[in-house]
Design an enzyme around this catalytic site. Structure first.
Site, PDB file in Angstrom:
ATOM      1  N   PRO A 136      -5.891  -0.424   2.636  1.00 47.20           N
ATOM      2  CA  PRO A 136      -6.354  -1.721   2.156  1.00 47.20           C
ATOM      3  C   PRO A 136      -5.357  -2.818   2.533  1.00 47.20           C
ATOM      4  O   PRO A 136      -4.147  -2.639   2.400  1.00 47.20           O
ATOM      5  CB  PRO A 136      -6.422  -1.564   0.640  1.00 47.20           C
ATOM      6  CG  PRO A 136      -6.112  -0.146   0.331  1.00 47.20           C
ATOM      7  CD  PRO A 136      -5.548   0.474   1.554  1.00 47.20           C
ATOM      8  N   THR A 137      -5.897  -3.934   2.979  1.00 51.66           N
ATOM      9  CA  THR A 137      -5.075  -5.097   3.301  1.00 51.66           C
ATOM     10  C   THR A 137      -5.623  -6.295   2.542  1.00 51.66           C
ATOM     11  O   THR A 137      -6.815  -6.582   2.608  1.00 51.66           O
ATOM     12  CB  THR A 137      -5.091  -5.393   4.810  1.00 51.66           C
ATOM     13  OG1 THR A 137      -4.624  -4.240   5.510  1.00 51.66           O
ATOM     14  CG2 THR A 137      -4.207  -6.585   5.148  1.00 51.66           C
TER      15      THR A 137
END
EC number: 5.3.2.-
Length: 62
Positions: free
Chosen positions: A2-3
């Site tokens: 996840p970013t």
């Protein structure tokens, strides 16, 4: 991995940003079951003169 891209007004302290990324990472890991090292967070600080809401720059809002 996840970013997260977080855009916010400039001026917050390093301690405030540290707490923010710690909490975003913690909640992400609890929710998605990933390791902290898998979470990337990018903070972009924006000047109030470069952000507008409702056609009014934040630097000019009263």
């Amino acid at each position: 991995m996840p970013t997260f891209h977080i855009e916010m007004f400039e001026g917050r302290s390093a301690d405030q940003k540290r707490k923010l990324v710690e909490e975003v990472t913690r909640v992400t890991c609890e929710t998605l079951g990933c390791a902290p090292g898998a979470v990337d967070i990018i903070i972009a600080e924006v000047k109030r003169e470069n952000w507008a809401t409702g056609g009014v720059l934040w630097s000019e809002q009263k």
